[in-house]
Scaffold this motif. Structure first.
Motif, PDB file in Angstrom:
ATOM      1  N   MET A 141      -7.266 -27.219   3.717  1.00  0.00           N
ATOM      2  CA  MET A 141      -7.140 -26.854   2.315  1.00  0.00           C
ATOM      3  C   MET A 141      -7.684 -25.446   2.055  1.00  0.00           C
ATOM      4  N   ALA A 142      -7.146 -24.786   1.064  1.00  0.00           N
ATOM      5  CA  ALA A 142      -7.642 -23.474   0.650  1.00  0.00           C
ATOM      6  C   ALA A 142      -8.609 -23.666  -0.508  1.00  0.00           C
ATOM      7  N   PRO A 143      -9.708 -22.918  -0.549  1.00  0.00           N
ATOM      8  CA  PRO A 143     -10.645 -23.059  -1.671  1.00  0.00           C
ATOM      9  C   PRO A 143     -10.015 -22.566  -2.966  1.00  0.00           C
ATOM     10  N   SER A 144     -10.447 -23.130  -4.066  1.00  0.00           N
ATOM     11  CA  SER A 144      -9.948 -22.716  -5.379  1.00  0.00           C
ATOM     12  C   SER A 144     -10.971 -21.812  -6.053  1.00  0.00           C
ATOM     13  N   PHE A 145     -10.490 -20.880  -6.840  1.00  0.00           N
ATOM     14  CA  PHE A 145     -11.366 -19.971  -7.567  1.00  0.00           C
ATOM     15  C   PHE A 145     -11.704 -20.574  -8.928  1.00  0.00           C
ATOM     16  N   THR A 146     -12.935 -20.407  -9.346  1.00  0.00           N
ATOM     17  CA  THR A 146     -13.353 -20.907 -10.644  1.00  0.00           C
ATOM     18  C   THR A 146     -13.511 -19.753 -11.621  1.00  0.00           C
ATOM     19  N   PHE A 147     -13.465 -20.090 -12.903  1.00  0.00           N
ATOM     20  CA  PHE A 147     -13.570 -19.084 -13.955  1.00  0.00           C
ATOM     21  C   PHE A 147     -14.615 -19.535 -14.969  1.00  0.00           C
ATOM     22  N   LEU A 148     -15.185 -18.603 -15.691  1.00  0.00           N
ATOM     23  CA  LEU A 148     -16.200 -18.919 -16.688  1.00  0.00           C
ATOM     24  C   LEU A 148     -15.584 -19.681 -17.856  1.00  0.00           C
ATOM     25  N   VAL A 181     -11.453 -27.263   6.633  1.00  0.00           N
ATOM     26  CA  VAL A 181     -10.755 -28.093   7.621  1.00  0.00           C
ATOM     27  C   VAL A 181     -11.406 -29.479   7.631  1.00  0.00           C
ATOM     28  N   TYR A 182     -10.633 -30.485   7.245  1.00  0.00           N
ATOM     29  CA  TYR A 182     -11.151 -31.850   7.221  1.00  0.00           C
ATOM     30  C   TYR A 182     -10.873 -32.527   8.560  1.00  0.00           C
ATOM     31  N   THR A 183     -11.934 -32.981   9.205  1.00  0.00           N
ATOM     32  CA  THR A 183     -11.837 -33.614  10.509  1.00  0.00           C
ATOM     33  C   THR A 183     -13.107 -34.398  10.779  1.00  0.00           C
ATOM     34  N   LYS A 184     -12.993 -35.457  11.557  1.00  0.00           N
ATOM     35  CA  LYS A 184     -14.167 -36.247  11.915  1.00  0.00           C
ATOM     36  C   LYS A 184     -14.911 -35.631  13.104  1.00  0.00           C
ATOM     37  N   THR A 185     -14.282 -34.644  13.744  1.00  0.00           N
ATOM     38  CA  THR A 185     -14.915 -33.979  14.890  1.00  0.00           C
ATOM     39  C   THR A 185     -14.848 -32.459  14.703  1.00  0.00           C
ATOM     40  N   ASP A 188      -2.519 -27.211   2.723  1.00  0.00           N
ATOM     41  CA  ASP A 188      -2.511 -26.751   1.330  1.00  0.00           C
ATOM     42  C   ASP A 188      -1.190 -26.055   1.036  1.00  0.00           C
ATOM     43  N   PHE A 189      -0.617 -26.343  -0.133  1.00  0.00           N
ATOM     44  CA  PHE A 189       0.698 -25.792  -0.462  1.00  0.00           C
ATOM     45  C   PHE A 189       0.702 -24.270  -0.494  1.00  0.00           C
TER      46      PHE A 189
END
Length: 254
Positions: free
Chosen positions: A137-144, A92-96, A44-45
């Motif tokens: 990747m880092a999670p993104s924050f959501t807003f109302l 973390v994206y991984t098949k294992t 993630d950037f």
């Protein structure tokens, strides 16, 4: 896929009553490159910025680039065997994913194609070297967005018959809603012909820690899930007290 045809394609866009014809050749250059080289962003950037400024972070300094709301990282102060340190939520994206714990990563939830974890800067560097990790990747924050959500979701259009000339009313559809809370006692969330029956499939309150017989949703280690049966136990006037006080006071903060 015929790349040559794609690169020479044109798209017609209806705008302010005029038909504008725009060449999409340049727009498809990125797609062409991705198809040819199969590149996947591994980090993630925002984490890249963090690594570039790791010396400043180690000194407790703020990274200006990460202070903007849209750049926010989910960070926690965690006590580990090395002492208290700042750690960041990541996917973390991984098949294992089961290998991550073996490599010393603080895993929270494991699913077939990814895992959630808390990581420090050293962990991020380690993850980049693990061959079985596809991306971090880092999670993104959501807003109302309650003021525009109905229009943006297209709910009005569907109910007015914009699709297939059919006025859809949502019958038989399961909808997942991310929100800051829910008034689960409201009549709108109960069946019309029986107010002791809930229309809610379940509530996942991620602000809570399981107590007693409470559990997190299957496959997750965060929050408490209240099932339809538990909700209806509270609605029918004879609560089983499995969730009792918690569901009465805390789920509105979900």
């Amino acid at each position: 896929m015929n790349i040559k045809k794609l690169l020479s394609a044109k798209v017609s866009i209806l705008h302010s009553g005029r038909k504008l014809v725009l060449s999409v050749a340049l727009l498809l250059v990125g797609l062409y490159s991705s198809l040819i080289f199969g590149q996947v962003q591994k980090l993630d950037f925002r984490f890249e910025i963090l690594l570039r400024n790791k010396e400043a972070v180690a000194k407790g300094l703020n990274v200006k680039e990460l202070e903007k709301p849209e750049m926010k990282l989910d960070k926690h102060l965690v006590v580990t065997s090395k002492g208290a340190q700042t750690m960041y939520s990541c996917i973390v994206y991984t098949k294992t994913p089961e290998k991550l714990k073996q490599d010393g990563i603080m895993v929270q939830t494991v699913l077939p194609s990814f895992a959630t974890a808390l990581v420090g800067i050293e962990d991020l560097e380690k993850l980049m070297q693990l061959p079985y990790v596809t991306s971090v990747m880092a999670p993104s924050f959501t807003f109302l967005h309650n003021d525009v959500s109905r229009a943006q979701s297209g709910a009005s259009l569907l109910q007015d018959g914009a699709l297939n000339n059919t006025a859809y009313n949502g019958a038989g559809i399961l909808v997942g809603i991310l929100d800051s809370g829910i008034d689960w006692k409201h009549p709108d969330f109960r069946k019309l012909n029986d107010q002791t029956k809930s229309r809610i499939y379940s509530i996942w309150d991620q602000t809570l820690t399981p107590q007693g017989a409470e559990t997190s949703p299957a496959g997750f280690a965060t929050g408490v899930e209240y099932t339809r049966a538990q909700i209806e136990d509270e609605l029918d006037g004879t609560p089983a007290n499995l969730s009792g006080k918690q569901i009465s006071s805390d789920t509105e903060r979900m």
